[in-house]
Every structure is written in structure tokens, then in C-alpha cells.
Scaffold this motif. Structure first.
Motif, short mmCIF file in Angstrom:
data_model
loop_
_atom_site.label_atom_id
_atom_site.label_comp_id
_atom_site.label_asym_id
_atom_site.label_seq_id
_atom_site.Cartn_x
_atom_site.Cartn_y
_atom_site.Cartn_z
N HIS A 119 17.39 -49.18 20.92
CA HIS A 119 16.40 -49.12 19.85
C HIS A 119 17.14 -48.95 18.53
O HIS A 119 17.64 -47.86 18.23
CB HIS A 119 15.44 -47.95 20.08
N TRP A 121 16.94 -48.09 15.42
CA TRP A 121 16.05 -47.43 14.47
C TRP A 121 16.58 -47.50 13.04
O TRP A 121 15.83 -47.32 12.07
CB TRP A 121 15.84 -45.97 14.88
N THR A 126 13.80 -54.03 12.89
CA THR A 126 13.43 -53.59 14.24
C THR A 126 11.93 -53.41 14.37
O THR A 126 11.37 -53.62 15.45
CB THR A 126 14.14 -52.25 14.55
N PHE A 127 11.26 -53.03 13.28
CA PHE A 127 9.90 -52.51 13.37
C PHE A 127 8.83 -53.51 12.96
O PHE A 127 9.07 -54.41 12.17
CB PHE A 127 9.78 -51.26 12.49
N SER A 129 4.62 -52.93 11.75
CA SER A 129 3.58 -51.94 11.48
C SER A 129 2.32 -52.27 12.28
O SER A 129 1.85 -53.41 12.26
CB SER A 129 3.24 -51.90 9.98
N ALA A 153 4.61 -47.48 12.70
CA ALA A 153 5.54 -48.60 12.93
C ALA A 153 6.21 -48.40 14.29
O ALA A 153 6.53 -47.28 14.69
CB ALA A 153 6.58 -48.66 11.84
N ASN A 155 8.91 -50.37 17.46
CA ASN A 155 9.87 -51.42 17.78
C ASN A 155 9.11 -52.68 18.20
O ASN A 155 8.26 -52.65 19.09
CB ASN A 155 10.78 -50.96 18.91
N ARG A 156 9.44 -53.79 17.56
CA ARG A 156 8.68 -55.01 17.78
C ARG A 156 8.83 -55.56 19.20
O ARG A 156 8.00 -56.37 19.65
CB ARG A 156 9.07 -56.08 16.76
N GLY A 191 8.89 -45.83 13.93
CA GLY A 191 9.38 -45.83 12.57
C GLY A 191 9.40 -44.44 11.96
O GLY A 191 8.85 -43.49 12.52
#
Length: 429
Positions: A119, A121, A126-127, A129, A153, A155-156, A191
Motif C-alpha cells: 500500500h 500511502w 494510490t488513492f 476519493s 480516500a 487505495n484504488r 488516505g
């Protein structure tokens, strides 16, 4: 709290469960439970993102991951394992290989068709919403502790799969009460806004008050609210580890809420131990899986409740050479009780609230006012490889590892020595 306990109990009944607080499962029992549970799940032709713990959480992850892979390979269109770092240091390839169980043969040979991701971060890309929790809703969920909106937010990778399957342990936790379930999303792969919000709410309640609290705590309520925004299906394989071993007391499967609730009921009976009277001093022997004080702080707050007023917790971790590799702000603000920050809010409000929360976790209960200054209930001393000036500069006590006589403390009737500190919570009866 009674209403939330009733809710958790009702949720727990919706999960499949094997084992219990007085049991230790065999490898075959674990494998059979995982295979049977996933065989009954609607996963054919769907993409699955496995959200798994990093190296600071103990459980037989290679066994669990190998069995999940066996159950899903050939059924799902895509399989990704995402390591929920929160804001911890990224795991190296060597560390990932050992942690996930592909060290000898390599990832492709051990888990064909599966992708493994840290991840990231620290990378904004990475993110994605998912929306916002309104200020009014935050106030409602936290009982008025905070009233501010929070961007949710995530992790996609989770959003880009049809199903998110959490695989990991449940322990007493200093921010949320009991870890696991939706906590693997928030803060595990979340996020910064929702991480700061949830951690500061926990700090306002205080670690000693919330840790090991059963039911839906205000922080768990926030996490569950954020999880409702995740578009795909959410499932969990939650386990209750026998601390200090690679064995399990129990495993549960179901929705992230139900599986967590079932595991938390078992964890409350296996990971909380009681003393009849407070102790003057604790020596927490920190295992090497905690690589800095940021993570090794668990050796303090899982012992704080049993230390007498004016007592001491000694963190014995000679392998640790940094307070935090990532969060250098902690060197600037040091370690303080909650009121030190709350009563000087204009001075500290722009520091990441997750850092402020961590600071309070390792310093524990105390008071502050402009006349008397700060008075903490318990003293904290580090026995580490961190230089003395850094330790004292962070408002902590210092002892040199070379001069520390562990054997003397082990024979001292006023000292409680705790091996493998960081997982089991100690409380007074």
C-alpha cells in the motif's frame, strides 16, 4: 455500550466460526474451514483484492494465503494481495516473500496468477476519493468529540476489484477497541484525512479507555461508516492468533462486520489477561517484528492499565535504532499526554493528528496546565539503540542496553516482566 454489544453479538451470529477461546486449531481444521467458506461464496468470474496485514501483525499468513489462493485460483478473473501498511514503512521484497510465504519458490511459482502490492500511502496517485463524511455525521458518531467533515480516500486497488476480502488477525487495539474487519480499510489502506480523524478521536477518548473495549466504539463507528462507501462487496476471514505462536484459536468468515464481531468475541477472552493488583514496574520485552518505537509502542499501552500511579514501563528493545523512520515529526513534538496537546491546540493543530495520537499512546494518561506543566501518570523508559539525546529529547527516559540487567529485573518482586509484549492486553480485575 450495551446496545452496541448487543449489535456485535447479533453480527457475530451471522458469521461462520471454527474454534474458540479454549481451543487451538490444527492446520487441517484451518484449511478445511477456509476452503469450505470460500467454496460457498459468490466469487466465480469476479475479481478479488485480498487485503492482508503487514509484518507487525502476527498470524500464520502463509497458511491462510496459500489456502485462499487454492480456493480462488481458476475461479476468479483477477487476484491481488494488497498489504495494509497504514502509514508504516514499506515492506521490502525479501520481507514480503517471507511474510507471505513465497520465499523459496518465488511469487509466480507459489501463487500463480496473483499480484502482490505494498500500500503506497506516500503516493497520492494510490488513492481514490469515495466521498465525504459530513461534519454533522462525524459529530453524531463520535458523541460530539469532533465536528468536521472528512474525505474518505482509499487505495484504488480495492475500488478496481469486484470483491475485497480482508484476511488477518484481531487483537485488542489502542485506537478502535479491537482491530480487524473494516479497520484493514481504514486506516490500513486509507488516505490521510480519515486516518488522522479516527486516530485523534481515539486519542481524545484515550488509549487506556478504549483499548480492549467491546462493542462499536466511536472509532469503529467512523470506520464502519467509511466502509459503507466502498462500492464492491466486502468479506473477511478474521483469525484469532495464539500469541507468540503460529497457531490459531479461532477463525471466522462472513461480511467484514460479522466476521470481525465473531473474532473480537474470542479475542476478548484470549488476548486480555487480568492482574489482581497494580504493579510498580513493567519490563516489556519487544519482539523483533516491531522495527521502531512507532510500532513497538504496543509494549506500553497494552501494559499501562496495570501500572500503579507513579510507576514505570521499560521498553526493552535493543534491536530498535529509530523512534520512527517515517514520521519524523515525533522527534519535534516528543511524547506527551492528551491534555498537553488539547490545552495548547493552537500550537499543535497543524501537526498530523495521527502523530499526535501516537504521542499520547506511548505517554499515557496525565494532566497539563500552564502553571503546573505536564504531569504524566506513568514514567516511560527506553532501552534501545536510539541515541540518548534523541530519547530524552522526545520526553522519554533512557537506559543503556549495555548497562541493563534483565536478570535483576526478573527477580525483582516489584517488576512484572512481559515476554513477546505488544499483543496481549493486561488489565486489573
Amino acid at each position: 455500550m450495551t446496545d452496541t454489544l448487543d449489535l456485535v453479538t447479533a453480527q457475530a451470529r451471522q458469521a461462520a466460526l471454527v474454534g474458540g477461546p479454549d481451543q487451538v486449531l490444527t492446520t487441517e481444521q484451518v484449511r478445511s474451514f477456509v476452503l469450505e467458506s470460500l467454496a460457498g461464496a459468490d466469487l466465480d468470474g469476479r475479481s478479488v483484492c485480498l487485503v492482508v496485514p503487514d509484518g507487525t501483525r502476527s498470524c500464520p499468513l502463509p497458511l491462510l494465503l496459500a489456502t485462499v489462493h487454492q480456493a480462488l485460483v481458476g475461479r476468479v478473473t483477477r487476484l491481488t494481495a494488497l498489504v495494509a501498511l497504514g502509514t508504516h514503512v514499506a515492506m521490502s521484497e525479501r520481507a514480503l516473500a517471507t511474510h507471505l510465504g513465497y520465499a523459496r519458490e518465488g511469487l509466480d511459482a507459489t501463487y500463480p496468477g496473483m499480484t502482490v502490492l505494498n500500500h503506497e500511502w506516500w503516493t497520492p496517485e494510490t488513492f481514490v476519493s469515495l466521498g465525504t463524511i459530513s461534519a454533522d455525521r462525524v459529530s453524531e458518531l463520535t458523541g460530539g468529540l469532533l465536528s468536521m467533515p472528512a474525505d474518505v480516500a482509499l487505495n484504488r486497488a480495492v475500488v478496481e476489484h469486484d470483491v475485497a476480502l480482508v484476511v488477518g488477525p484481531v487483537f485488542p487495539h489502542e485506537v478502535v477497541g479491537f482491530s480487524g474487519g473494516n479497520k484493514y480499510f481504514f486506516p490500513g489502506i486509507a488516505g490521510p484525512e480519515i486516518i488522522d480523524l479516527t486516530h485523534w478521536v481515539g486519542a481524545l477518548i484515550t488509549s487506556s479507555e478504549i483499548i480492549g473495549t467491546r462493542g462499536i466504539t466511536p472509532v469503529r463507528a467512523l470506520i464502519n461508516e467509511a466502509a459503507t462507501m466502498i462500492p464492491g462487496e466486502k468479506l473477511a476471514l478474521c483469525v484469532v492468533a495464539q500469541s507468540g505462536t503460529s497457531s490459531l484459536h479461532a477463525a471466522s468468515f462472513g461480511s467484514t462486520e460479522a466476521a470481525w464481531a465473531a473474532a473480537a468475541e474470542v479475542s476478548a477472552q484470549t488476548h486480555v489477561r487480568y492482574l489482581d493488583a497494580p504493579v510498580r514496574r513493567v519490563v516489556s520485552l519487544i519482539p523483533t517484528k516491531y522495527e521502531d518505537i512507532w510500532t513497538a509502542a504496543k509494549g506500553f499501552y497494552k501494559l499501562e492499565p496495570v501500572v500503579a500511579d507513579g510507576g514505570e514501563v521499560i521498553i526493552y528493545a535493543p534491536h530498535i535504532s529509530e523512534i520512527s523512520v517515517v514520521h519524523q515529526e515525533i522527534y519535534e513534538i516528543g511524547y506527551h499526554c492528551r491534555d498537553y496537546f488539547v490545552k495548547q491546540w493552537d500550537r499543535f493543530k497543524d501537526v498530523h493528528w495521527g502523530v499526535l495520537a501516537h504521542s499520547t499512546h506511548l505517554r499515557g494518561a496525565g494532566t497539563f496546565d500552564e502553571v503546573e506543566g505536564e504531569r504524566c501518570r506513568v514514567n516511560v523508559t527506553l532501552v534501545t539503540a536510539i541515541p540518548e539525546e534523541k530519547v530524552r529529547g522526545a520526553n522519554l527516559g533512557y537506559l543503556s542496553p549495555d548497562e541493563f540487567d534483565l536478570a535483576a529485573y526478573e527477580t525483582d518482586p516489584d517488576t512484572f516482566v512481559v515476554p513477546n509484549a505488544g499483543e496481549v492486553l493486561f488489565r486489573l480485575r
